[in-house]
Design a protein around this motif. Structure first.
Motif, short mmCIF file in Angstrom:
data_model
loop_
_atom_site.label_atom_id
_atom_site.label_comp_id
_atom_site.label_asym_id
_atom_site.label_seq_id
_atom_site.Cartn_x
_atom_site.Cartn_y
_atom_site.Cartn_z
N LEU A 297 -5.06 0.91 5.40
CA LEU A 297 -3.99 1.01 4.42
C LEU A 297 -4.71 1.14 3.09
CD1 LEU A 297 -1.76 -1.96 5.63
CD2 LEU A 297 -1.34 0.48 6.00
N ALA A 298 -4.23 2.01 2.20
CA ALA A 298 -4.91 2.21 0.92
C ALA A 298 -3.92 2.64 -0.15
CB ALA A 298 -6.01 3.25 1.06
N ASN A 299 -4.29 2.41 -1.40
CA ASN A 299 -3.46 2.85 -2.52
C ASN A 299 -3.99 4.10 -3.19
OD1 ASN A 299 -1.31 1.04 -2.47
ND2 ASN A 299 -2.61 -0.57 -3.30
N PHE B 170 0.81 -1.21 0.00
CA PHE B 170 0.00 0.00 0.00
C PHE B 170 0.85 1.27 0.00
CE2 PHE B 170 -2.52 -3.41 1.72
CZ PHE B 170 -3.70 -3.28 1.01
N THR B 171 0.23 2.37 -0.42
CA THR B 171 0.95 3.64 -0.52
C THR B 171 0.59 4.63 0.58
OG1 THR B 171 -0.73 4.52 -2.03
CG2 THR B 171 1.20 3.46 -3.03
N VAL C 165 -10.75 -4.55 0.99
CA VAL C 165 -11.96 -4.02 0.36
C VAL C 165 -11.58 -3.18 -0.85
CG1 VAL C 165 -13.44 -4.06 2.41
CG2 VAL C 165 -12.00 -2.09 1.99
N LYS C 166 -12.43 -3.20 -1.85
CA LYS C 166 -12.16 -2.45 -3.09
C LYS C 166 -12.34 -0.96 -2.88
CE LYS C 166 -11.07 -2.42 -7.40
NZ LYS C 166 -9.66 -2.43 -7.66
N ASN C 167 -13.42 -0.55 -2.20
CA ASN C 167 -13.70 0.88 -1.98
C ASN C 167 -14.21 1.08 -0.57
OD1 ASN C 167 -13.29 2.03 -4.73
ND2 ASN C 167 -14.84 0.51 -5.22
N VAL D 15 -14.02 11.04 3.20
CA VAL D 15 -12.79 10.35 2.78
C VAL D 15 -13.16 9.14 1.94
CG1 VAL D 15 -10.66 9.26 3.56
CG2 VAL D 15 -11.74 11.04 4.97
N SER D 16 -12.64 9.08 0.73
CA SER D 16 -12.84 7.92 -0.15
C SER D 16 -11.50 7.25 -0.37
CB SER D 16 -13.41 8.35 -1.50
OG SER D 16 -14.68 8.93 -1.32
N MET D 17 -11.49 5.93 -0.23
CA MET D 17 -10.28 5.14 -0.43
C MET D 17 -10.56 3.99 -1.38
SD MET D 17 -9.07 4.91 3.53
CE MET D 17 -10.69 5.15 4.26
N ALA D 18 -9.57 3.63 -2.17
CA ALA D 18 -9.69 2.48 -3.07
C ALA D 18 -8.54 1.52 -2.80
CB ALA D 18 -9.67 2.94 -4.52
N ASP D 19 -8.81 0.25 -3.06
CA ASP D 19 -7.81 -0.80 -2.85
C ASP D 19 -7.28 -0.70 -1.42
OD1 ASP D 19 -6.07 -2.90 -3.36
OD2 ASP D 19 -4.58 -1.63 -4.33
#
Length: 106
Positions: free
Chosen positions: A40-42, A28-29, A76-78, A59-63
């Motif tokens: 943790l998210a990318n 993750f980044t 989770v994807k999103n 706050v929106s996070m993906a991956d």
């Protein structure tokens, strides 16, 4: 289940979760911390919004990977979090890739 058994169970689950975190953090980044969860998210997008004078964060996070001992699936994807509390977002350092000096890749 007694309170002592519950405490022991939660301690064991936290240790397992930490070991999983240690194994996946390099994938993750970003690290995202809200008042309720640790992620943790990318991909992370934060929008500051207001409604009737109150300010909140969208706050929106993906991956993403969610730190939660009670979730059976932590990947989770999103993810979308809406909160009136502070949000902490940090970019994780990426180790530099070092190639062999000799140019021999075998």
């Amino acid at each position: 289940m007694s309170s002592e058994d519950l405490e022991k169970y939660e301690t064991e689950m936290e240790l397992q979760l930490y070991k999983e975190y240690r194994d996946v953090v390099g994938l993750f980044t970003h690290v995202v911390e809200t008042e309720r969860r640790f992620y943790l998210a990318n991909s992370v997008d934060v929008k500051v919004r207001s409604d009737g004078g109150e300010v909140f964060f969208d706050v929106s996070m993906a991956d993403a990977w969610v730190w939660d001992i009670y979730r059976p699936a932590r990947f989770v994807k999103n993810v979308r979090v809406v909160t009136f509390k502070d949000v902490n977002i940090e970019e994780l350092p990426k180790p530099d890739i070092k190639l062999p000096d000799s140019g021999d890749f075998s």
